[in-house]
Design an enzyme around this catalytic site. Structure first.
Site, PDB file in Angstrom:
ATOM      1  N   LEU A   1      38.193  -2.635 -45.302  1.00 46.32           N
ATOM      2  CA  LEU A   1      38.658  -3.499 -46.394  1.00 46.32           C
ATOM      3  C   LEU A   1      40.161  -3.744 -46.333  1.00 46.32           C
ATOM      4  O   LEU A   1      40.930  -2.871 -45.934  1.00 46.32           O
ATOM      5  CB  LEU A   1      38.279  -2.867 -47.733  1.00 46.32           C
TER       6      LEU A   1
ATOM      7  N   HIS B   1      39.606  -8.634 -49.286  1.00 43.93           N
ATOM      8  CA  HIS B   1      38.469  -8.066 -50.015  1.00 43.93           C
ATOM      9  C   HIS B   1      38.902  -7.668 -51.433  1.00 43.93           C
ATOM     10  O   HIS B   1      38.170  -7.875 -52.396  1.00 43.93           O
ATOM     11  CB  HIS B   1      37.937  -6.823 -49.299  1.00 43.93           C
TER      12      HIS B   1
ATOM     13  N   GLY C   1      34.699 -15.062 -49.635  1.00 49.83           N
ATOM     14  CA  GLY C   1      36.011 -15.631 -49.347  1.00 49.83           C
ATOM     15  C   GLY C   1      35.903 -16.980 -48.648  1.00 49.83           C
ATOM     16  O   GLY C   1      35.073 -17.163 -47.748  1.00 49.83           O
TER      17      GLY C   1
ATOM     18  N   GLN D   1      30.348 -19.868 -43.595  1.00 49.65           N
ATOM     19  CA  GLN D   1      29.446 -18.859 -44.174  1.00 49.65           C
ATOM     20  C   GLN D   1      29.158 -19.158 -45.652  1.00 49.65           C
ATOM     21  O   GLN D   1      28.028 -19.008 -46.118  1.00 49.65           O
ATOM     22  CB  GLN D   1      30.075 -17.467 -44.033  1.00 49.65           C
TER      23      GLN D   1
END
Ligand code: PAF
Length: 302
Positions: free
Chosen positions: A34, A38, A148, A154
């Site tokens: 992370l 994140h 994100g 994605q």
């Protein structure tokens, strides 16, 4: 400290119990290692929800045979420390066999926005992402999940899957977090040598140039060539440097109201991606939407 949950049945029961008690639950799926990117997703989830669950699972099905699954950093204890100050209630960290039972053969196959760019270069990658995200949503049946905008394609794939399968979860897309020099935060930045780390700034620099040229009215092909030249000048082996429609990812050949610039390139053995949504031609960058990311499907928030 957040409670670390390995067992999927227990994880599901905890989320169901919290929601039955009237608590809004936010979910941040990750592969661990992370960083501040994140943390910003977690902060956003914490701001909008009563409880936050974070999954940490390096998903084997989204890595190709020549990719970095084996060397992907696995840092669960350090990750728990990163999450602690954000008030995360649960970390879901399943074993591979709990997600993919021995002999499993079922996969989600995605099309549409999954096909070009990363889809072409990483065959099966988005099928693996969609499959694991769907499994995670079933085990962590939260109100909202946070992704994100750095992984622009994605987010399109996940939103399309949620719509197509009618999954009862809101998808929230949060802005990319960058280092001081502009490099997008990524767990893979840790692989870069000191020299490559300096050169890596050319990805975000090429996107910044793209935005300036876009506002000035340059043709998409000229903008793409400039992005490519900038990256190559810094020793980046360019995979792609394109302008596309932000929703379909169709190539952009002419004027458009909305556009996204996307780049991918290699520094040594490390492959990095980045993107930037381009504001309207003739507008100043300050007029741009403060919240980058693909437009939400109907009924979904960003
Ligand atoms: O973006 C990631 O870290 C991964 O692709 C995700 C969404 C956690 C699925 O493994």
């Amino acid at each position: 400290m957040p409670e670390i949950v390995h067992d999927p049945d227990r994880m599901r029961a905890l989320i169901v119990e919290a929601r039955a008690a009237g608590r809004r639950v936010g979910f941040v799926p990750t592969m661990g290692a992370l960083h501040a990117g994140h943390a910003s997703l977690v902060a956003r989830a914490a701001a909008g929800c009563d409880d936050v669950a974070v999954s940490i699972f390096v998903n084997p099905t989204q890595f190709g045979p020549q990719e970095d699954f084996a060397r992907y950093p696995r840092t669960l204890s350090a990750d728990a420390v990163v999450l602690e100050p954000h008030g995360v209630r649960w970390i879901y960290a399943p074993e591979v066999a709990a997600v993919y039972p021995p002999g499993d053969t079922t996969r989600i196959v995605v099309g549409g926005p999954a096909v070009p760019l990363e889809g072409e270069r990483r065959p099966g990658h988005f099928d693996g992402v969609a499959t694991v995200v769907c499994k995670l949503f079933l085990t962590v049946p939260a109100d909202a999940a946070y992704f994100g905008a750095k992984d622009w394609q994605q987010t399109l794939v996940v939103r399309r899957m949620v719509r197509d399968l009618g999954l009862p979860i809101e998808i929230v897309v949060c802005p990319t977090v960058r280092e001081a020099d502009g490099l997008a935060m990524s767990s893979r930045n840790a692989y870069l040598s000191a020299g490559d780390r300096l050169r890596a700034v050319a990805l975000s620099e090429s996107l910044r140039q793209a935005e300036q040229l876009w506002i000035a009215g340059a043709a998409p092909t000229a903008i793409e060539q400039t992005m490519r030249d900038t990256m190559e000048r810094h020793g980046i082996v360019v995979d792609y440097a394109v302008l596309a429609d932000p929703e379909s990812l169709d190539p952009l050949t002419d004027h458009a109201i909305r556009a996204v610039a996307l780049v991918a390139g290699r520094l040594g053995s490390t492959r990095l991606i980045d993107n930037r949504e381009l504001c309207g031609r003739g507008a100043s960058a300050a007029d741009n939407t403060p919240e980058p990311g693909p437009a939400p499907e109907q009924g979904q928030a960003r």
